[in-house]
Design an enzyme around this catalytic site. Structure first.
Site, short mmCIF file in Angstrom:
data_model
loop_
_atom_site.label_atom_id
_atom_site.label_comp_id
_atom_site.label_asym_id
_atom_site.label_seq_id
_atom_site.Cartn_x
_atom_site.Cartn_y
_atom_site.Cartn_z
N GLY A 136 0.79 -1.21 0.00
CA GLY A 136 0.00 0.00 0.00
C GLY A 136 0.83 1.27 0.00
N GLY A 138 2.35 2.58 -2.72
CA GLY A 138 2.43 3.21 -4.04
C GLY A 138 3.57 2.66 -4.90
CG ASP A 186 0.72 -0.25 -11.04
OD1 ASP A 186 1.19 0.74 -11.61
OD2 ASP A 186 -0.03 -0.18 -10.04
P1 ADP Z 1 0.31 -0.98 -3.66
O1 ADP Z 1 0.07 -1.79 -4.88
O2 ADP Z 1 0.63 0.44 -3.96
O3 ADP Z 1 1.32 -1.58 -2.75
P2 ADP Z 1 -2.44 -1.69 -3.19
O4 ADP Z 1 -3.45 -1.19 -2.23
O5 ADP Z 1 -2.74 -1.61 -4.64
O6 ADP Z 1 -1.07 -0.93 -2.85
O7 ADP Z 1 -2.11 -3.21 -2.89
C1 ADP Z 1 -1.80 -3.61 -1.58
C2 ADP Z 1 -2.51 -4.90 -1.28
O8 ADP Z 1 -1.97 -5.97 -2.07
C3 ADP Z 1 -2.31 -5.35 0.15
O9 ADP Z 1 -3.25 -4.73 1.02
C4 ADP Z 1 -2.53 -6.85 0.05
O10 ADP Z 1 -3.89 -7.17 0.03
C5 ADP Z 1 -1.96 -7.18 -1.33
N1 ADP Z 1 -0.56 -7.65 -1.23
C6 ADP Z 1 0.52 -7.12 -1.81
N2 ADP Z 1 1.65 -7.82 -1.51
C7 ADP Z 1 1.27 -8.81 -0.70
C8 ADP Z 1 1.93 -9.88 -0.03
N3 ADP Z 1 3.27 -10.05 -0.12
N4 ADP Z 1 1.21 -10.72 0.72
C9 ADP Z 1 -0.14 -10.57 0.83
N5 ADP Z 1 -0.81 -9.59 0.23
C10 ADP Z 1 -0.15 -8.72 -0.52
MG MG Z 2 -1.50 -1.52 -6.28
#
Ligand code: ADP
Ligand code: MG
Length: 362
Positions: A136, A138, A186
């Site tokens: 989360g 970015g 992305d």
């Molecule tokens: P960003 O893509 O900018 O990091 P997003 O809100 O689009 O933020 O995505 C974040 C979400 O992706 C997390 O809240 C989770 O649900 C999921 N996520 C990402 N990486 C992982 C991980 N390693 N393990 C579990 N969930 C993940």
């Molecule tokens: Mg994202």
């Protein structure tokens, strides 16, 4: 001085260790990774069919695992920031059935990718996810997870190998299962990123041009504000005025991004930096997706000698800034930002990295 992050092989080792713990000492047969990304310029233009200029990061999601007989799937995430439970069990979709999104939220990214995989049916499998991309923040932990999982499935049951349709399938997964109507940037750069290059992506034609970005005299610093504001609609704006400003940002940002790619090709970093700051100001004033923390980080960075440009990156309302500078300016920039920023920042010194790949099992 910048915060260090685990290397891909360290993450892989962590994931393999956890896999052994969870699955009774078994060793995973497959290991893959896919990177997060930072967008250098071209913000909120991808879903507006414009240009973006991201690069893949050395921060990655790793998936290790093995195919199993039958249709059962077990996935465990090692990431503590993911919502509980961090282990899910479900069955792959059989003819025509749908994997429904639900809780925990993180598993929806996994289910979405399985649902949209281009060579169904997906076999049963066990897998562990480990990631160095902040969730989360970015830097697109979500796309790196989707693309890593897709790459994992390709090892179990190969598809046609087309990279653009892979990115599109992962984008679909995010739309239908995570409920995020994201653009293609992305997933595209997580699949097609190239070491030592940024990618100029035309989000209308889905064509990409790799722009060399491996000058050792240059540093790309990411600063995580470590804040995340919820998106709140501001009432009582005159809609025509708001629409005008939003559209103006998009149109000018697309032009800026094309120009920025040109300046990068020429090594004209000062010009590139100026465009970054213009992009930030436009996101702040016209698109209205910045926040005081991001503005503070950008202002602080721009006060340092040797900094070419800085801007918020990603969707906004928190998350990260990206700053381009002379390599010898990095220590004083970090120090100055720490002094000036009212919050607690995290720093990543990054280089343009390779897209999704299979890891040789050691
Ligand atoms: P960003 O893509 O900018 O990091 P997003 O809100 O689009 O933020 O995505 C974040 C979400 O992706 C997390 O809240 C989770 O649900 C999921 N996520 C990402 N990486 C992982 C991980 N390693 N393990 C579990 N969930 C993940
Ligand atoms: Mg994202």
């Amino acid at each position: 001085m910048a915060s260090s992050f685990p290397s891909v092989s360290e993450l892989e080792a962590d994931a393999r260790r956890l896999f052994g713990q969870v699955f009774g000492g078994e060793a995973p047969q497959v290991a893959v990774c896919a990177p997060g990304r930072v967008n250098l310029i071209g913000e909120h233009t991808d879903y507006n069919q414009g240009f973006v200029l991201p690069m893949a990061l050395p921060l990655v999601s790793v998936v290790v695992g093995s195919q199993t007989p039958g249709q059962d799937v077990t996935v465990v995430t090692a990431t503590e920031d993911a919502d509980e439970p961090r282990r899910v069990d479900f069955s792959v979709p059989s003819d025509g059935s749908m994997l429904c999104p639900g809780l925990p939220g993180w598993a929806n990214y996994v289910k979405g990718v399985i649902q949209h995989y281009k060579a169904p049916p997906v076999p049963g499998f066990r897998a562990v996810i480990a990631s160095s991309v902040p969730l989360g923040g970015g830097l697109s932990s979500s796309a790196s997870l989707e693309v890593a999982l897709y790459t994992f499935l390709q090892q179990l049951k190969p598809d046609d190998g087309d990279k653009v349709s892979k990115a599109l399938a992962c984008q679909q997964a995010e739309h239908t299962h995570a409920g995020v109507p994201c653009g293609i940037m992305d997933q595209f750069v997580s699949v097609l990123g190239r070491e030592g290059h940024a990618l100029l992506i035309d989000c209308r034609s889905l064509e990409a041009t790799a722009i060399p970005l491996a000058d050792p005299s240059l540093v790309i610093l990411i600063t995580n504000s470590n804040v995340k504001h919820s998106l709140t609609g501001k009432a009582k704006h005159r809609l025509d005025d708001v629409t005008y400003r939003r559209a103006r940002h998009v149109i000018e940002e697309i032009e800026r991004t094309a120009q920025a790619a040109e300046t990068l090709k020429r090594g004209a970093y000062k010009e590139f930096g100026k465009l970054m700051v213009e992009s930030h100001n436009s996101l702040r004033d016209l698109y209205e997706v910045s926040c005081s923390e991001l503005d503070e980080l950008v202002s602080a960075a721009m006060e340092v000698e040797g900094v070419f440009g800085s801007r918020m990156t990603g969707g906004g309302f928190g998350g990260c800034t990206v700053t381009l500078m002379q390599a010898d300016a990095v220590d004083r920039t970090i120090l100055h930002i720490k002094e000036r920023y009212s919050g607690t920042p995290t720093f990543y010194v990054t280089t343009p990295s390779e897209g999704a790949r299979v890891l040789g099992l050691s």
